[in-house]
Design a protein around this motif. Structure first.
Motif, PDB file in Angstrom:
ATOM      1  N   SER A 218       0.834  -1.209   0.000  1.00 39.04           N
ATOM      2  CA  SER A 218       0.000   0.000   0.000  1.00 39.04           C
ATOM      3  C   SER A 218       0.868   1.259   0.000  1.00 39.04           C
ATOM      4  O   SER A 218       0.557   2.234  -0.705  1.00 39.04           O
ATOM      5  N   PHE A 219       1.975   1.259   0.755  1.00 43.71           N
ATOM      6  CA  PHE A 219       2.892   2.399   0.754  1.00 43.71           C
ATOM      7  C   PHE A 219       3.608   2.524  -0.588  1.00 43.71           C
ATOM      8  O   PHE A 219       3.745   3.609  -1.144  1.00 43.71           O
ATOM      9  N   ILE A 220       4.089   1.402  -1.094  1.00 37.16           N
ATOM     10  CA  ILE A 220       4.831   1.387  -2.353  1.00 37.16           C
ATOM     11  C   ILE A 220       3.938   1.868  -3.489  1.00 37.16           C
ATOM     12  O   ILE A 220       4.347   2.675  -4.326  1.00 37.16           O
ATOM     13  N   LYS A 221       2.716   1.380  -3.507  1.00 42.25           N
ATOM     14  CA  LYS A 221       1.763   1.746  -4.556  1.00 42.25           C
ATOM     15  C   LYS A 221       1.526   3.257  -4.579  1.00 42.25           C
ATOM     16  O   LYS A 221       1.529   3.878  -5.651  1.00 42.25           O
ATOM     17  N   LEU A 222       1.350   3.865  -3.418  1.00 40.87           N
ATOM     18  CA  LEU A 222       1.147   5.315  -3.351  1.00 40.87           C
ATOM     19  C   LEU A 222       2.365   6.064  -3.890  1.00 40.87           C
ATOM     20  O   LEU A 222       2.237   7.031  -4.642  1.00 40.87           O
TER      21      LEU A 222
ATOM     22  N   SER B 237      -1.215   2.863 -14.580  1.00 37.82           N
ATOM     23  CA  SER B 237      -2.657   2.750 -14.362  1.00 37.82           C
ATOM     24  C   SER B 237      -2.940   1.982 -13.070  1.00 37.82           C
ATOM     25  O   SER B 237      -2.049   1.390 -12.474  1.00 37.82           O
ATOM     26  N   LYS B 238      -4.203   1.989 -12.701  1.00 39.22           N
ATOM     27  CA  LYS B 238      -4.634   1.219 -11.532  1.00 39.22           C
ATOM     28  C   LYS B 238      -4.296  -0.262 -11.722  1.00 39.22           C
ATOM     29  O   LYS B 238      -3.843  -0.935 -10.802  1.00 39.22           O
ATOM     30  N   ASN B 239      -4.498  -0.775 -12.936  1.00 43.15           N
ATOM     31  CA  ASN B 239      -4.173  -2.173 -13.230  1.00 43.15           C
ATOM     32  C   ASN B 239      -2.677  -2.435 -13.115  1.00 43.15           C
ATOM     33  O   ASN B 239      -2.267  -3.501 -12.661  1.00 43.15           O
ATOM     34  N   ASP B 240      -1.857  -1.472 -13.552  1.00 42.82           N
ATOM     35  CA  ASP B 240      -0.411  -1.627 -13.453  1.00 42.82           C
ATOM     36  C   ASP B 240       0.035  -1.766 -11.997  1.00 42.82           C
ATOM     37  O   ASP B 240       1.044  -2.394 -11.711  1.00 42.82           O
ATOM     38  N   LEU B 241      -0.718  -1.168 -11.093  1.00 40.67           N
ATOM     39  CA  LEU B 241      -0.341  -1.151  -9.680  1.00 40.67           C
ATOM     40  C   LEU B 241      -1.125  -2.149  -8.834  1.00 40.67           C
ATOM     41  O   LEU B 241      -1.068  -2.105  -7.613  1.00 40.67           O
ATOM     42  N   THR B 242      -1.829  -3.056  -9.484  1.00 41.59           N
ATOM     43  CA  THR B 242      -2.581  -4.077  -8.757  1.00 41.59           C
ATOM     44  C   THR B 242      -1.697  -5.293  -8.530  1.00 41.59           C
ATOM     45  O   THR B 242      -1.346  -6.007  -9.471  1.00 41.59           O
ATOM     46  N   TYR B 243      -1.309  -5.493  -7.283  1.00 48.90           N
ATOM     47  CA  TYR B 243      -0.440  -6.601  -6.888  1.00 48.90           C
ATOM     48  C   TYR B 243      -1.288  -7.846  -6.692  1.00 48.90           C
ATOM     49  O   TYR B 243      -2.249  -7.835  -5.923  1.00 48.90           O
TER      50      TYR B 243
END
Length: 71
Positions: free
Chosen positions: A12-16, A26-32
């Motif tokens: 969650s921190f990394i994604k932000l 994109s949101k999809n690119d950042l969906t782990y």
């Protein structure tokens, strides 16, 4: 390749941080998705024009220091 648990546990921190630094992601690119770490990291490498070492260095830099002390 399995990602280090510190990346997974702090996603969650990394994604932000990635979203702020690289607004083209994109949101999809950042969906782990657990179990698809290699494909996920490869996609980020391609999108950002980096190799795995460069990417993981950035990912680790986005983990709050207090979280790294617990590892």
């Amino acid at each position: 390749m399995k990602t280090n648990d510190s990346i997974k546990n702090n996603w969650s921190f990394i994604k932000l941080g990635l979203n702020e630094r690289y607004p083209q992601l994109s949101k999809n690119d950042l969906t782990y998705i657990d179990g698809y770490e290699n494909e996920f990291l490869h996609n980020l490498e391609l999108k950002l024009g980096m190799n795995r070492e460069q990417l993981t260095t950035i990912l680790y830099s986005l983990i709050p220091s207090e979280s790294m002390q617990k590892v």
